[in-house]
Scaffold this motif. Sequence first.
Motif, PDB file in Angstrom:
ATOM      1  N   MET A 138       0.830  -1.212   0.000  1.00  0.00           N
ATOM      2  CA  MET A 138       0.000   0.000   0.000  1.00  0.00           C
ATOM      3  C   MET A 138       0.859   1.254   0.000  1.00  0.00           C
ATOM      4  SD  MET A 138      -3.388  -0.837   2.236  1.00  0.00           S
ATOM      5  CE  MET A 138      -2.634  -1.641   3.609  1.00  0.00           C
ATOM      6  N   LYS A 139       1.982   1.212   0.707  1.00  0.00           N
ATOM      7  CA  LYS A 139       2.891   2.363   0.704  1.00  0.00           C
ATOM      8  C   LYS A 139       3.437   2.608  -0.697  1.00  0.00           C
ATOM      9  CE  LYS A 139       6.676   1.943   3.055  1.00  0.00           C
ATOM     10  NZ  LYS A 139       7.717   1.885   4.100  1.00  0.00           N
ATOM     11  N   ALA A 140       3.746   1.539  -1.424  1.00  0.00           N
ATOM     12  CA  ALA A 140       4.238   1.686  -2.798  1.00  0.00           C
ATOM     13  C   ALA A 140       3.191   2.344  -3.683  1.00  0.00           C
ATOM     14  CB  ALA A 140       4.637   0.323  -3.362  1.00  0.00           C
ATOM     15  N   PHE A 141       1.917   1.944  -3.519  1.00  0.00           N
ATOM     16  CA  PHE A 141       0.847   2.517  -4.326  1.00  0.00           C
ATOM     17  C   PHE A 141       0.576   3.966  -3.950  1.00  0.00           C
ATOM     18  CE2 PHE A 141       0.344  -1.711  -5.634  1.00  0.00           C
ATOM     19  CZ  PHE A 141      -0.478  -1.742  -6.737  1.00  0.00           C
ATOM     20  N   THR A 142       0.657   4.298  -2.665  1.00  0.00           N
ATOM     21  CA  THR A 142       0.425   5.687  -2.281  1.00  0.00           C
ATOM     22  C   THR A 142       1.546   6.586  -2.778  1.00  0.00           C
ATOM     23  OG1 THR A 142       1.369   5.316  -0.082  1.00  0.00           O
ATOM     24  CG2 THR A 142      -1.025   5.173  -0.290  1.00  0.00           C
ATOM     25  N   ARG A 143       2.766   6.085  -2.788  1.00  0.00           N
ATOM     26  CA  ARG A 143       3.877   6.873  -3.339  1.00  0.00           C
ATOM     27  C   ARG A 143       3.670   7.149  -4.829  1.00  0.00           C
ATOM     28  NH1 ARG A 143       8.599   3.691  -0.253  1.00  0.00           N
ATOM     29  NH2 ARG A 143       8.797   5.095   1.501  1.00  0.00           N
ATOM     30  N   ALA A 144       3.043   6.200  -5.517  1.00  0.00           N
ATOM     31  CA  ALA A 144       2.789   6.361  -6.950  1.00  0.00           C
ATOM     32  C   ALA A 144       1.468   7.088  -7.211  1.00  0.00           C
ATOM     33  CB  ALA A 144       2.777   4.992  -7.628  1.00  0.00           C
ATOM     34  N   LYS A 145       0.810   7.515  -6.145  1.00  0.00           N
ATOM     35  CA  LYS A 145      -0.469   8.242  -6.239  1.00  0.00           C
ATOM     36  C   LYS A 145      -1.567   7.409  -6.906  1.00  0.00           C
ATOM     37  CE  LYS A 145       1.365  12.580  -5.332  1.00  0.00           C
ATOM     38  NZ  LYS A 145       2.035  12.334  -4.099  1.00  0.00           N
ATOM     39  N   LYS A 146      -1.599   6.105  -6.605  1.00  0.00           N
ATOM     40  CA  LYS A 146      -2.601   5.195  -7.142  1.00  0.00           C
ATOM     41  C   LYS A 146      -3.570   4.818  -6.028  1.00  0.00           C
ATOM     42  CE  LYS A 146      -0.737   4.854 -11.198  1.00  0.00           C
ATOM     43  NZ  LYS A 146      -1.364   5.363 -12.378  1.00  0.00           N
ATOM     44  N   TYR A 147      -4.314   5.809  -5.530  1.00  0.00           N
ATOM     45  CA  TYR A 147      -5.245   5.543  -4.450  1.00  0.00           C
ATOM     46  C   TYR A 147      -6.406   6.536  -4.491  1.00  0.00           C
ATOM     47  CZ  TYR A 147      -2.984   9.529  -2.237  1.00  0.00           C
ATOM     48  OH  TYR A 147      -2.489  10.781  -1.981  1.00  0.00           O
TER      49      TYR A 147
END
Length: 88
Positions: free
Chosen positions: A53-62
């Motif tokens: 989830m941290k990886a996705f939030t860093r990529a702004k995919k949320y």
Amino acid sequence: MMENEGIEPNLIMLNVLINAFGTVGKHMEALSIYHHIKESGFTPDVVTYSTLMKAFTRAKKYEKGNGSLWVYCRSESKTTIAKCFYGS
């Protein structure tokens, strides 16, 4: 590469790999490690999911809404969705 060299991966090492990909903004690569974990017969743990989830939030995919955070990714073959509650 490690498997080709005879090094047996474990869940901790794979979680670290998810984190490394997430840190450099490669959320799809992080997701592929998650799928590798499942396909290898390991059971993802809370570290696996929170790191992904941290990886996705860093990529702004949320998306945020109603006290929860939805992390998602659509690829050609799969859609991965995770819901994480925040705040109280």
